[in-house]
Design a protein around this motif. Structure first.
Motif, PDB file in Angstrom:
ATOM      1  N   MET A   1       0.815  -1.200   0.000  1.00 16.42           N
ATOM      2  CA  MET A   1       0.000   0.000   0.000  1.00 16.42           C
ATOM      3  C   MET A   1       0.861   1.268   0.000  1.00 16.42           C
ATOM      4  O   MET A   1       0.546   2.222  -0.685  1.00 16.42           O
ATOM      5  N   MET A   2       1.960   1.236   0.766  1.00 17.35           N
ATOM      6  CA  MET A   2       2.837   2.412   0.803  1.00 17.35           C
ATOM      7  C   MET A   2       3.454   2.680  -0.562  1.00 17.35           C
ATOM      8  O   MET A   2       3.614   3.832  -0.954  1.00 17.35           O
ATOM      9  N   GLU A   3       3.779   1.609  -1.288  1.00 20.80           N
ATOM     10  CA  GLU A   3       4.343   1.784  -2.629  1.00 20.80           C
ATOM     11  C   GLU A   3       3.319   2.426  -3.561  1.00 20.80           C
ATOM     12  O   GLU A   3       3.661   3.308  -4.360  1.00 20.80           O
TER      13      GLU A   3
ATOM     14  N   MET B   1      -7.516   4.029  -7.650  1.00 21.69           N
ATOM     15  CA  MET B   1      -8.628   3.552  -8.488  1.00 21.69           C
ATOM     16  C   MET B   1      -8.184   2.475  -9.470  1.00 21.69           C
ATOM     17  O   MET B   1      -8.891   1.495  -9.658  1.00 21.69           O
ATOM     18  N   VAL B   2      -7.034   2.678 -10.105  1.00 24.86           N
ATOM     19  CA  VAL B   2      -6.625   1.755 -11.174  1.00 24.86           C
ATOM     20  C   VAL B   2      -5.791   0.593 -10.657  1.00 24.86           C
ATOM     21  O   VAL B   2      -5.754  -0.461 -11.293  1.00 24.86           O
ATOM     22  N   GLY B   3      -5.105   0.765  -9.544  1.00 23.19           N
ATOM     23  CA  GLY B   3      -4.381  -0.321  -8.911  1.00 23.19           C
ATOM     24  C   GLY B   3      -3.035  -0.652  -9.523  1.00 23.19           C
ATOM     25  O   GLY B   3      -2.595  -0.041 -10.503  1.00 23.19           O
ATOM     26  N   PRO B   4      -2.383  -1.654  -8.939  1.00 26.63           N
ATOM     27  CA  PRO B   4      -1.026  -2.006  -9.347  1.00 26.63           C
ATOM     28  C   PRO B   4      -0.931  -2.547 -10.772  1.00 26.63           C
ATOM     29  O   PRO B   4       0.117  -2.422 -11.399  1.00 26.63           O
ATOM     30  N   GLY B   5      -1.993  -3.138 -11.283  1.00 25.34           N
ATOM     31  CA  GLY B   5      -1.954  -3.638 -12.662  1.00 25.34           C
ATOM     32  C   GLY B   5      -1.711  -2.518 -13.651  1.00 25.34           C
ATOM     33  O   GLY B   5      -0.923  -2.663 -14.596  1.00 25.34           O
ATOM     34  N   TRP B   6      -2.367  -1.390 -13.452  1.00 23.84           N
ATOM     35  CA  TRP B   6      -2.176  -0.239 -14.345  1.00 23.84           C
ATOM     36  C   TRP B   6      -0.770   0.326 -14.191  1.00 23.84           C
ATOM     37  O   TRP B   6      -0.150   0.730 -15.176  1.00 23.84           O
ATOM     38  N   LEU B   7      -0.271   0.346 -12.964  1.00 30.97           N
ATOM     39  CA  LEU B   7       1.091   0.851 -12.746  1.00 30.97           C
ATOM     40  C   LEU B   7       2.130  -0.010 -13.457  1.00 30.97           C
ATOM     41  O   LEU B   7       3.148   0.507 -13.928  1.00 30.97           O
ATOM     42  N   ALA B   8       1.871  -1.304 -13.549  1.00 33.99           N
ATOM     43  CA  ALA B   8       2.805  -2.202 -14.222  1.00 33.99           C
ATOM     44  C   ALA B   8       2.771  -2.018 -15.732  1.00 33.99           C
ATOM     45  O   ALA B   8       3.783  -2.201 -16.408  1.00 33.99           O
TER      46      ALA B   8
ATOM     47  N   LEU C   1      -2.034  13.533 -19.574  1.00 35.69           N
ATOM     48  CA  LEU C   1      -0.834  13.067 -20.269  1.00 35.69           C
ATOM     49  C   LEU C   1       0.334  12.948 -19.287  1.00 35.69           C
ATOM     50  O   LEU C   1       1.123  12.002 -19.347  1.00 35.69           O
ATOM     51  N   GLY C   2       0.413  13.888 -18.368  1.00 41.43           N
ATOM     52  CA  GLY C   2       1.454  13.837 -17.339  1.00 41.43           C
ATOM     53  C   GLY C   2       1.275  12.668 -16.380  1.00 41.43           C
ATOM     54  O   GLY C   2       2.263  12.058 -15.949  1.00 41.43           O
ATOM     55  N   LEU C   3       0.031  12.352 -16.036  1.00 42.07           N
ATOM     56  CA  LEU C   3      -0.224  11.175 -15.202  1.00 42.07           C
ATOM     57  C   LEU C   3       0.286   9.922 -15.901  1.00 42.07           C
ATOM     58  O   LEU C   3       0.997   9.096 -15.314  1.00 42.07           O
ATOM     59  N   TYR C   4      -0.078   9.806 -17.162  1.00 43.22           N
ATOM     60  CA  TYR C   4       0.319   8.641 -17.967  1.00 43.22           C
ATOM     61  C   TYR C   4       1.833   8.589 -18.150  1.00 43.22           C
ATOM     62  O   TYR C   4       2.482   7.565 -17.912  1.00 43.22           O
ATOM     63  N   GLY C   5       2.425   9.710 -18.557  1.00 44.43           N
ATOM     64  CA  GLY C   5       3.862   9.753 -18.818  1.00 44.43           C
ATOM     65  C   GLY C   5       4.691   9.460 -17.573  1.00 44.43           C
ATOM     66  O   GLY C   5       5.684   8.731 -17.635  1.00 44.43           O
ATOM     67  N   THR C   6       4.278  10.019 -16.446  1.00 44.06           N
ATOM     68  CA  THR C   6       5.014   9.761 -15.207  1.00 44.06           C
ATOM     69  C   THR C   6       4.876   8.295 -14.799  1.00 44.06           C
ATOM     70  O   THR C   6       5.848   7.677 -14.345  1.00 44.06           O
ATOM     71  N   ALA C   7       3.693   7.744 -14.979  1.00 46.78           N
ATOM     72  CA  ALA C   7       3.506   6.313 -14.671  1.00 46.78           C
ATOM     73  C   ALA C   7       4.417   5.456 -15.545  1.00 46.78           C
ATOM     74  O   ALA C   7       5.003   4.478 -15.061  1.00 46.78           O
ATOM     75  N   LEU C   8       4.546   5.824 -16.825  1.00 44.76           N
ATOM     76  CA  LEU C   8       5.459   5.088 -17.700  1.00 44.76           C
ATOM     77  C   LEU C   8       6.899   5.152 -17.206  1.00 44.76           C
ATOM     78  O   LEU C   8       7.632   4.169 -17.220  1.00 44.76           O
ATOM     79  N   LEU C   9       7.299   6.340 -16.765  1.00 42.05           N
ATOM     80  CA  LEU C   9       8.670   6.522 -16.274  1.00 42.05           C
ATOM     81  C   LEU C   9       8.938   5.721 -15.002  1.00 42.05           C
ATOM     82  O   LEU C   9      10.074   5.320 -14.758  1.00 42.05           O
ATOM     83  N   LEU C  10       7.893   5.470 -14.217  1.00 39.11           N
ATOM     84  CA  LEU C  10       8.066   4.772 -12.937  1.00 39.11           C
ATOM     85  C   LEU C  10       7.993   3.253 -13.056  1.00 39.11           C
ATOM     86  O   LEU C  10       8.232   2.560 -12.066  1.00 39.11           O
ATOM     87  N   ARG C  11       7.659   2.733 -14.224  1.00 33.76           N
ATOM     88  CA  ARG C  11       7.548   1.281 -14.383  1.00 33.76           C
ATOM     89  C   ARG C  11       8.813   0.584 -14.020  1.00 33.76           C
ATOM     90  O   ARG C  11       9.891   0.993 -14.104  1.00 33.76           O
TER      91      ARG C  11
END
Length: 159
Positions: free
Chosen positions: A1-3, A88-95, A149-159
């Protein structure tokens, strides 16, 4: 959860930063006025007294550090939106981030500006009291698309 929470904070920060870069580009290239976060800071300052809606925020009592508070609030809200998206989207979306959820959430977040902040500042629902309300609405939607776009782009960078 902290991650999840940490990634949400980083994603919200990255998206807000991209939105600010967008504002600088609009100012430099198209001579659009830069955002003035002082009225937002004043509005947040007056929330402590229970005052949400003002007829005109410029007539409300000033606060010495309202510009700084406005910037802090701007980033705090962007971070909150990033955390909410991640929850809302969970760890699957982050991956494996996809653009659509981030963009939809970015557009949904414009509602807080239109139905809470702008009436709170005294400029009406969706800036309806301004002579250029439709222009303001279009720029709000564009800015929140950039935020998505920034939400998406930052998520991509954090994969």
């Amino acid at each position: 959860m902290m991650e999840l929470l940490l990634k949400g904070v980083l994603i919200g920060t990255g998206a807000t930063l991209l939105m600010d870069i967008w504002a600088v580009l609009l100012w430099r290239v198209f001579r659009q006025p830069r955002p003035n976060w002082a009225p937002v800071g004043r509005w947040f300052w007056h929330l402590k007294n229970g005052t949400v809606f003002h007829d005109d925020i410029a007539r409300a009592a000033p606060y010495d550090h309202e510009r700084a508070l406005g910037w802090i609030a701007h980033y705090a809200v962007g971070i909150l939106y990033g955390v909410i998206l991640v929850l809302m989207v969970g760890p699957g979306w982050l991956a494996a981030p996809t653009f659509l959820p981030a963009w939809i959430w970015g557009i949904v977040t414009v509602a807080a500006g239109w139905f809470l902040l702008q009436p709170g500042l005294g400029i009406g629902v969706a800036a309806s009291r301004l002579p250029n309300a439709n222009t303001v609405r279009i720029f709000n939607l564009l800015a929140h698309t950039v935020f998505g776009l920034g939400l998406y782009g930052t998520a991509l960078l954090l994969r």
